[in-house]
Write a protein that holds these residues in place. Structure first.
Motif, PDB file in Angstrom:
ATOM      1  N   GLY A  45       0.841  -1.153   0.068  1.00 49.94           N
ATOM      2  CA  GLY A  45      -0.020  -0.393  -0.438  1.00 49.94           C
ATOM      3  C   GLY A  45       0.624   1.566  -0.265  1.00 49.94           C
ATOM      4  O   GLY A  45       0.537   2.066  -0.367  1.00 49.94           O
ATOM      5  N   ARG A  46       2.335   0.981   0.623  1.00 48.85           N
ATOM      6  CA  ARG A  46       3.201   2.956   0.153  1.00 48.85           C
ATOM      7  C   ARG A  46       3.921   2.182  -0.215  1.00 48.85           C
ATOM      8  O   ARG A  46       4.664   3.388   0.103  1.00 48.85           O
ATOM      9  CB  ARG A  46       3.639   2.504   2.235  1.00 48.85           C
ATOM     10  CG  ARG A  46       2.493   2.622   3.450  1.00 48.85           C
ATOM     11  CD  ARG A  46       1.717   4.097   3.128  1.00 48.85           C
ATOM     12  NE  ARG A  46       2.155   5.517   2.743  1.00 48.85           N
ATOM     13  CZ  ARG A  46       0.928   5.708   2.163  1.00 48.85           C
ATOM     14  NH1 ARG A  46       0.445   5.899   2.466  1.00 48.85           N
ATOM     15  NH2 ARG A  46       1.606   6.940   2.999  1.00 48.85           N
ATOM     16  N   HIS A  47       4.191   1.550  -0.630  1.00 43.62           N
ATOM     17  CA  HIS A  47       4.786   1.478  -2.458  1.00 43.62           C
ATOM     18  C   HIS A  47       6.541   1.561  -2.354  1.00 43.62           C
ATOM     19  O   HIS A  47       7.776   2.044  -1.771  1.00 43.62           O
ATOM     20  CB  HIS A  47       4.516   2.146  -3.300  1.00 43.62           C
ATOM     21  CG  HIS A  47       3.482   2.497  -3.911  1.00 43.62           C
ATOM     22  ND1 HIS A  47       3.189   1.812  -4.475  1.00 43.62           N
ATOM     23  CD2 HIS A  47       2.725   3.063  -3.581  1.00 43.62           C
ATOM     24  CE1 HIS A  47       2.113   1.685  -4.698  1.00 43.62           C
ATOM     25  NE2 HIS A  47       1.592   2.871  -4.887  1.00 43.62           N
ATOM     26  N   MET A  48       7.229   0.413  -0.162  1.00 43.60           N
ATOM     27  CA  MET A  48       7.243   0.438  -0.108  1.00 43.60           C
ATOM     28  C   MET A  48       8.342  -0.933   0.841  1.00 43.60           C
ATOM     29  O   MET A  48       7.759  -2.278  -0.522  1.00 43.60           O
ATOM     30  CB  MET A  48       8.176   0.644   1.584  1.00 43.60           C
ATOM     31  CG  MET A  48       7.522   2.466   1.969  1.00 43.60           C
ATOM     32  SD  MET A  48       6.772   2.366   4.192  1.00 43.60           S
ATOM     33  CE  MET A  48       8.302   2.581   4.180  1.00 43.60           C
ATOM     34  N   ALA A  89      12.355  -0.968   8.406  1.00 50.72           N
ATOM     35  CA  ALA A  89      12.919  -0.266   9.584  1.00 50.72           C
ATOM     36  C   ALA A  89      12.275   1.160  10.620  1.00 50.72           C
ATOM     37  O   ALA A  89      12.342   1.175  11.056  1.00 50.72           O
ATOM     38  CB  ALA A  89      13.799   0.584   8.503  1.00 50.72           C
ATOM     39  N   VAL A  90      10.602   1.080  10.012  1.00 53.29           N
ATOM     40  CA  VAL A  90      10.231   1.809  10.649  1.00 53.29           C
ATOM     41  C   VAL A  90       9.178   0.856  11.581  1.00 53.29           C
ATOM     42  O   VAL A  90       7.489   1.490  12.337  1.00 53.29           O
ATOM     43  CB  VAL A  90       8.887   2.215   9.378  1.00 53.29           C
ATOM     44  CG1 VAL A  90      10.239   4.097   9.111  1.00 53.29           C
ATOM     45  CG2 VAL A  90       8.068   1.972   8.568  1.00 53.29           C
ATOM     46  N   ALA A  91       8.500   0.000  10.979  1.00 46.87           N
ATOM     47  CA  ALA A  91       7.424  -0.889  11.937  1.00 46.87           C
ATOM     48  C   ALA A  91       8.495  -1.664  13.545  1.00 46.87           C
ATOM     49  O   ALA A  91       8.707  -0.160  14.440  1.00 46.87           O
ATOM     50  CB  ALA A  91       7.903  -2.010  11.234  1.00 46.87           C
ATOM     51  N   LYS A  92       7.676  -2.719  13.713  1.00 45.77           N
ATOM     52  CA  LYS A  92       8.014  -3.099  15.112  1.00 45.77           C
ATOM     53  C   LYS A  92       7.634  -2.965  16.860  1.00 45.77           C
ATOM     54  O   LYS A  92       7.660  -2.002  17.743  1.00 45.77           O
ATOM     55  CB  LYS A  92       9.486  -2.631  15.813  1.00 45.77           C
ATOM     56  CG  LYS A  92      10.933  -3.804  14.929  1.00 45.77           C
ATOM     57  CD  LYS A  92      11.834  -3.770  15.155  1.00 45.77           C
ATOM     58  CE  LYS A  92      13.136  -4.007  14.300  1.00 45.77           C
ATOM     59  NZ  LYS A  92      13.869  -4.398  14.002  1.00 45.77           N
TER      60      LYS A  92
END
Length: 191
Positions: free
Chosen positions: A69-72, A79-82
């Motif tokens: 959905g975020r095209h990542m 890197a931005v999760a957890k």
């Protein structure tokens, strides 16, 4: 605030509390993990491993959904999760949101996405819709407030509710039929 991707699960174990108040429990189950969510026992080693595997799979699914959905890439999402929480500005800098703003900005963007004129009137509906008193009473009488997740209401709910109300209705009828009780029609406005 923007909540990052994270999965958390657990359970409360109340066996010691129940013992303190003099309540004992017993259960019977078939299967190694049949009682893994029982509130009276800790997770077994096997049950805990099964829960961890489920959480890992759910986490992977969330990350895949966000990456698409975020095209990542998966690495960028990781890197931005957890389970971290970002301010709006931090989330925008990390590609987790497109715009900053409140309802007005969200409504403008929704209209653009739906090809609706910026000046077109729209009706915003909040879900779940708040029920009025009549609907709450009806749901209570029919048992709809106790329906299962698949929407099935037990067929005897109305009958049980009416049966429970029977003594009250009989008493009301006796009061209304007794001598000296005068029923008046509702009075209208006094001019």
């Amino acid at each position: 605030m923007t909540g990052s991707i994270g999965v958390l699960a657990g359970k409360l174990v109340v066996s010691d509390l129940l013992k303190k108040i003099g309540v004992s429990t017993d259960s019977a189950q078939i299967g190694a993990n049949a009682a893994m969510f029982s509130p009276t026992a800790d997770f077994s080693e096997r049950g805990h491993a099964r829960l961890e595997a489920f959480l890992d799979e759910t986490y992977r699914g969330f990350k895949d959904h966000v990456a698409t959905g975020r095209h990542m890439t998966e690495e960028e999402v990781e890197a931005v999760a957890k389970g971290r929480v970002w301010s709006g500005e931090e989330a925008k800098a990390r590609g987790l949101v497109d715009e900053l703003g409140g309802y007005a900005v969200a409504l403008r963007l929704a209209k653009q996405a739906a090809n609706i004129s910026a000046e077109a009137p729209v009706t915003l509906t909040v879900f779940p819709r708040e029920k009025g008193l009549a609907e709450l009473l009806y749901d209570r009488l029919t048992g709809k407030d106790r329906e299962s997740e698949d929407g099935i209401v037990s067929s005897g709910s109305i009958e049980r509710s009416l049966k429970a109300m029977q003594p009250l209705l009989q008493r009301l009828e006796a009061i209304l039929d007794s001598p000296g009780v005068l029923m008046m029609p509702p009075l209208g406005p006094i001019d």
